[in-house]
Design a protein around this motif. Structure first.
Motif, PDB file in Angstrom:
ATOM      1  N   GLY A 161      30.196  37.354  34.696  1.00 14.71           N
ATOM      2  CA  GLY A 161      29.997  36.027  35.283  1.00 14.71           C
ATOM      3  C   GLY A 161      28.519  35.775  35.422  1.00 14.71           C
ATOM      4  N   LEU A 162      28.088  34.591  35.011  1.00 11.14           N
ATOM      5  CA  LEU A 162      26.669  34.242  35.051  1.00 11.14           C
ATOM      6  C   LEU A 162      26.228  33.989  36.494  1.00 11.14           C
ATOM      7  N   VAL A 163      24.952  34.263  36.773  1.00  7.20           N
ATOM      8  CA  VAL A 163      24.402  33.949  38.099  1.00  7.20           C
ATOM      9  C   VAL A 163      24.708  32.491  38.454  1.00  7.20           C
ATOM     10  N   ALA A 164      24.870  32.224  39.735  1.00  9.20           N
ATOM     11  CA  ALA A 164      25.264  30.879  40.178  1.00  9.20           C
ATOM     12  C   ALA A 164      24.037  29.982  40.351  1.00  9.20           C
ATOM     13  N   GLY A 165      24.218  28.697  40.004  1.00  5.33           N
ATOM     14  CA  GLY A 165      23.159  27.720  40.195  1.00  5.33           C
ATOM     15  C   GLY A 165      22.473  27.288  38.912  1.00  5.33           C
ATOM     16  N   VAL A 166      22.900  27.853  37.768  1.00  8.55           N
ATOM     17  CA  VAL A 166      22.217  27.558  36.501  1.00  8.55           C
ATOM     18  C   VAL A 166      22.951  26.467  35.717  1.00  8.55           C
ATOM     19  N   PHE A 167      24.216  26.741  35.341  1.00  5.34           N
ATOM     20  CA  PHE A 167      25.005  25.766  34.574  1.00  5.34           C
ATOM     21  C   PHE A 167      26.202  25.321  35.397  1.00  5.34           C
ATOM     22  N   GLU A 168      26.377  24.013  35.494  1.00  6.33           N
ATOM     23  CA  GLU A 168      27.491  23.488  36.309  1.00  6.33           C
ATOM     24  C   GLU A 168      28.846  23.972  35.816  1.00  6.33           C
ATOM     25  N   GLN A 169      28.961  24.203  34.492  1.00  9.37           N
ATOM     26  CA  GLN A 169      30.276  24.530  33.926  1.00  9.37           C
ATOM     27  C   GLN A 169      30.558  26.035  33.836  1.00  9.37           C
ATOM     28  N   SER A 170      29.722  26.867  34.436  1.00 11.51           N
ATOM     29  CA  SER A 170      29.948  28.326  34.359  1.00 11.51           C
ATOM     30  C   SER A 170      31.354  28.680  34.841  1.00 11.51           C
ATOM     31  N   ALA A 171      32.003  29.592  34.090  1.00  7.41           N
ATOM     32  CA  ALA A 171      33.359  30.034  34.450  1.00  7.41           C
ATOM     33  C   ALA A 171      33.297  31.462  34.992  1.00  7.41           C
ATOM     34  N   TYR A 172      34.189  31.756  35.924  1.00  3.89           N
ATOM     35  CA  TYR A 172      34.236  33.092  36.533  1.00  3.89           C
ATOM     36  C   TYR A 172      35.670  33.599  36.497  1.00  3.89           C
ATOM     37  N   SER A 173      35.821  34.912  36.598  1.00  2.31           N
ATOM     38  CA  SER A 173      37.185  35.457  36.619  1.00  2.31           C
ATOM     39  C   SER A 173      37.336  36.429  37.775  1.00  2.31           C
ATOM     40  N   SER A 174      38.593  36.600  38.213  1.00  6.86           N
ATOM     41  CA  SER A 174      38.880  37.491  39.341  1.00  6.86           C
ATOM     42  C   SER A 174      39.501  38.792  38.840  1.00  6.86           C
ATOM     43  N   ARG A 175      39.281  39.840  39.600  1.00  4.94           N
ATOM     44  CA  ARG A 175      39.946  41.124  39.349  1.00  4.94           C
ATOM     45  C   ARG A 175      40.536  41.628  40.651  1.00  4.94           C
ATOM     46  N   GLU A 176      41.353  42.666  40.507  1.00  5.49           N
ATOM     47  CA  GLU A 176      41.973  43.251  41.712  1.00  5.49           C
ATOM     48  C   GLU A 176      41.782  44.765  41.714  1.00  5.49           C
ATOM     49  N   VAL A 177      41.663  45.318  42.905  1.00  5.86           N
ATOM     50  CA  VAL A 177      41.605  46.770  43.057  1.00  5.86           C
ATOM     51  C   VAL A 177      42.310  47.108  44.366  1.00  5.86           C
ATOM     52  N   GLU A 178      42.973  48.250  44.373  1.00  7.66           N
ATOM     53  CA  GLU A 178      43.607  48.710  45.624  1.00  7.66           C
ATOM     54  C   GLU A 178      42.627  49.642  46.324  1.00  7.66           C
ATOM     55  N   ILE A 179      42.276  49.318  47.553  1.00  4.18           N
ATOM     56  CA  ILE A 179      41.472  50.255  48.346  1.00  4.18           C
ATOM     57  C   ILE A 179      42.451  51.123  49.125  1.00  4.18           C
ATOM     58  N   ALA A 180      42.393  52.429  48.864  1.00  9.14           N
ATOM     59  CA  ALA A 180      43.326  53.356  49.520  1.00  9.14           C
ATOM     60  C   ALA A 180      43.031  53.407  51.020  1.00  9.14           C
ATOM     61  N   PRO A 181      44.045  53.700  51.833  1.00 11.65           N
ATOM     62  CA  PRO A 181      43.792  53.856  53.265  1.00 11.65           C
ATOM     63  C   PRO A 181      42.687  54.896  53.497  1.00 11.65           C
ATOM     64  N   GLY A 182      41.689  54.524  54.289  1.00  8.19           N
ATOM     65  CA  GLY A 182      40.542  55.414  54.498  1.00  8.19           C
ATOM     66  C   GLY A 182      39.461  55.226  53.456  1.00  8.19           C
ATOM     67  N   GLY A 183      39.760  54.444  52.405  1.00  2.00           N
ATOM     68  CA  GLY A 183      38.787  54.196  51.342  1.00  2.00           C
ATOM     69  C   GLY A 183      37.743  53.176  51.779  1.00  2.00           C
TER      70      GLY A 183
END
Length: 283
Positions: free
Chosen positions: A189-211
């Motif tokens: 994902g490109l730094v924010a504030g440069v191009f109005e049309q920049s696209a971003y994507s989400s990911r997921e991760v499981e944080i283990a208990p105590g992690g």
């Protein structure tokens, strides 16, 4: 010394006296102006720091996670930011960012970015869509060409699932419940504030208990000593291997201390910001 030379000497002493008086007057007004600027910068710093959460623990009745963060500006005011808030009883929002440049312009851009993110964050809005909205606002009429790197995420406190997105920010470290350390895999994902049309994507991760998740700005990894060596991601990861059993405040303080000690006598060249989030109870 002839009469003419004596007259010239007297004249030049007179000129020197006038010049000296003017210099002292200039110095006095310059000093007053400098003190005024320094005073205004102190006020600006106070205002800027008031934008950041500083009460810890922030949610004393909450036992499903621990969080701690700190920001050390390199100058009176800086461009780093961090934030966190409960979006509802089961979802925690976290963010960290680093504005290009330093001083008052960076501080203003930081304040706008932080306000936008806090105002738009919602449990039903994926982090990637949040970044797209924030980026659009920042990029509109951005004549200064300033930009900000951002990492943000929403932690589901029922499951430990962290949904996150990235706008050109450094990858956080993730430590599992057994103390294994790894870099969080970041979506591009490109730094924010440069191009109005920049696209971003989400990911997921499981944080283990105590992690634990450790997010930071490049003021840590690019902290430089007098030999022009960088603290580096390698040193940070090595340090993180010894942090898994420690509480979040200690973790943050140890990362900051390690970066500052590495610099030694060299002046701090960039803002240093660290945020540590532990899900579930410590072993």
């Amino acid at each position: 010394v002839s009469h003419d030379e004596g007259a010239k000497l007297t004249l030049s002493f007179g000129d020197m006296r006038v010049a000296l008086k003017e210099y002292i007057a200039d110095l006095a007004s310059t000093t007053a102006a400098k003190e005024k600027i320094e005073s205004e910068l102190k006020i600006a710093k106070t205002i800027q720091m008031s934008f950041l959460p500083k009460t810890f623990p922030p949610f004393p009745d909450q036992d499903r996670f621990d969080i701690f963060a700190t920001l050390l500006p390199a100058k009176e005011v800086g461009g780093d930011l961090y934030d966190f808030s409960m979006l509802n009883e089961d979802h925690l929002f976290i963010a960290i960012g680093d504005v290009s440049g330093k001083g008052v312009p960076a501080a203003l851009f930081m304040a706008v970015t932080k306000t936008l993110m806090k105002g738009m964050a919602h449990p039903d809005l994926p982090p990637a869509e949040l970044l797209e909205k924030v980026n659009r606002e920042l990029a509109q009429d951005n004549d200064t060409a300033m930009f900000v790197t951002l990492f943000c995420g929403i932690l589901d406190l029922r499951t430990g699932k962290l949904t996150y997105s990235n706008a050109g920010h450094n990858p956080p470290l993730i430590i599992d419940g057994d103390g294994q350390v790894d870099w969080l895999e970041m979506p591009t994902g490109l730094v924010a504030g440069v191009f109005e049309q920049s696209a971003y994507s989400s990911r997921e991760v499981e944080i283990a208990p105590g992690g634990m998740l450790i997010a930071y700005t490049d003021g840590v990894t690019e902290a430089m000593n007098s030999a022009d060596e960088l603290y580096s991601e390698k040193r940070l990861m090595s340090l993180a291997g010894n942090l898994s059993g420690k509480d979040v405040k200690t973790v943050v303080n140890e990362v900051v201390t390690a970066a500052k000690e590495f610099c030694g006598e060299a002046p701090q060249s960039d803002d240093i910001t660290v945020l540590a989030l532990r899900f579930g109870q410590q072993h």
